[in-house]
Structure formats: C-alpha cells, structure tokens
Design a protein around this motif. Structure first.
Motif, PDB file in Angstrom:
ATOM      1  N   LEU A 129      48.227  49.347  33.432  1.00 21.25           N
ATOM      2  CA  LEU A 129      48.939  49.086  34.677  1.00 21.25           C
ATOM      3  C   LEU A 129      50.399  48.824  34.367  1.00 21.25           C
ATOM      4  N   THR A 130      51.277  49.352  35.213  1.00 20.65           N
ATOM      5  CA  THR A 130      52.707  49.123  35.062  1.00 20.65           C
ATOM      6  C   THR A 130      53.350  49.121  36.446  1.00 20.65           C
ATOM      7  N   ARG A 131      54.560  48.619  36.520  1.00 19.26           N
ATOM      8  CA  ARG A 131      55.295  48.629  37.790  1.00 19.26           C
ATOM      9  C   ARG A 131      55.775  50.046  38.084  1.00 19.26           C
ATOM     10  N   GLY A 132      55.697  50.444  39.352  1.00 21.82           N
ATOM     11  CA  GLY A 132      56.190  51.750  39.745  1.00 21.82           C
ATOM     12  C   GLY A 132      57.687  51.714  39.992  1.00 21.82           C
ATOM     13  N   LEU A 176      48.790  53.103  37.711  1.00 24.95           N
ATOM     14  CA  LEU A 176      47.657  53.051  36.792  1.00 24.95           C
ATOM     15  C   LEU A 176      47.640  54.360  36.006  1.00 24.95           C
ATOM     16  N   TYR A 177      47.613  54.248  34.683  1.00 26.15           N
ATOM     17  CA  TYR A 177      47.502  55.419  33.813  1.00 26.15           C
ATOM     18  C   TYR A 177      46.227  55.304  32.999  1.00 26.15           C
ATOM     19  N   THR A 179      50.343  46.294  31.165  1.00 20.69           N
ATOM     20  CA  THR A 179      49.133  45.571  30.801  1.00 20.69           C
ATOM     21  C   THR A 179      47.973  46.534  30.637  1.00 20.69           C
ATOM     22  N   GLU A 180      47.298  46.442  29.500  1.00 21.69           N
ATOM     23  CA  GLU A 180      46.034  47.163  29.330  1.00 21.69           C
ATOM     24  C   GLU A 180      44.948  46.284  29.932  1.00 21.69           C
ATOM     25  N   VAL A 181      44.116  46.873  30.776  1.00 22.13           N
ATOM     26  CA  VAL A 181      43.016  46.124  31.378  1.00 22.13           C
ATOM     27  C   VAL A 181      41.714  46.882  31.181  1.00 22.13           C
TER      28      VAL A 181
END
Length: 151
Positions: free
Chosen positions: A38-41, A48-49, A83-85
C-alpha cells in the motif's frame, strides 16, 4: 499478468480492515497473492500494488540518479509511508490509519481496479475525480490515442 479492473463498494471494519474483493484477489499474481503493498496515491487515494509489480516499480525509482534534486525529491515522496501488508485467510488486510487519513476514508470505500494497480478511494472523492461528461471523455481518448486510435 492479469489486469485489475472493476469498481467495488466496500466497508472498513471496526479495526480498519478492508476485504479485498474476490475478483481483485484472483488477479493477484500467485507469487504475491498473500502480500500486497500500500502507498499514497498522487490523488487523495491509497494505491495497492501486487508485491511483484511493486518490486519492479521500486527498482525503476531506485535507479534514478540521486544527485538530481528532482529525482531525490520524487524518491523521498514515492517511498514515504509504503507498507507491505498480509492478507488473512478471509482476504482482509489492515489499512494503516495514516493512509486512511490521507485518503479521507472513514468507513465506506470504493476499490477500483486500474490496470497494474488498485485504487482505494473515499466515495465522494472518487466521483469528483471521474470525468462526468462522456463527450469530454471521448475527446480525452482522442488526445491520448490519437485520431487513428492506435493503442
């Protein structure tokens, strides 16, 4: 790699977890089906990647020349707060509060497949970001693909 597509109305649970829609989860590459990034757009949304695509993308950003100020600034902002989730057995994942705040998401969210990524939006912000006029969208398509329609 399958492309992510579709729009899904979702709700966060009391713990700030979101269930990844089944069609989105099914499009994750098998080698990264349990871990997402997850990262900010660029807009006020969460991106989400898949872990595989994130590694490819981050390698390109890391390769930028750090001695160029604009590249350093881009790298700093690109990597901040990522963040890796892990997805649990029900396909849920915890969305960090800082990202929820950034995207102004409280309970309701729209999960949007956008090709190589998934965007998670606050519903009103998502509607505001869309092109509302079909003629305007048609003209945009012409500019993007040219009059010959070359994809």
């Amino acid at each position: 790699m399958p492309a992510f597509s579709g729009e899904y109305e979702c709700k966060l649970d009391a713990k700030g977890r979101l269930v990844l829609p089944a069609k989105i989860k099914a499009a994750l590459p098998p080698e990264s089906a349990e871990t997402i990034v997850l990262t900010r757009g660029f807009e006020p949304c969460i991106i989400l990647y898949s872990l595989v695509h994130w590694k490819e993308l981050s390698e390109r950003v890391i390769a930028l020349n750090e001695f160029v100020e604009e590249y350093r600034t881009f790298q700093r902002n690109f990597f901040r707060g990522n963040t890796e989730v892990e997805l649990d057995s029900a396909g849920r994942f915890l969305v960090p509060r800082t990202m929820l705040k950034y995207a102004n998401i409280e309970k309701d969210a729209i999960v949007v497949g956008a090709g190589n990524r998934v965007e998670i939006w606050q519903p009103d912000a998502y509607e505001a970001a869309l092109v509302q006029d079909s003629k305007q969208f048609s003209q945009m398509a012409e500019r993007v693909f040219g009059r010959e329609g070359n994809l």
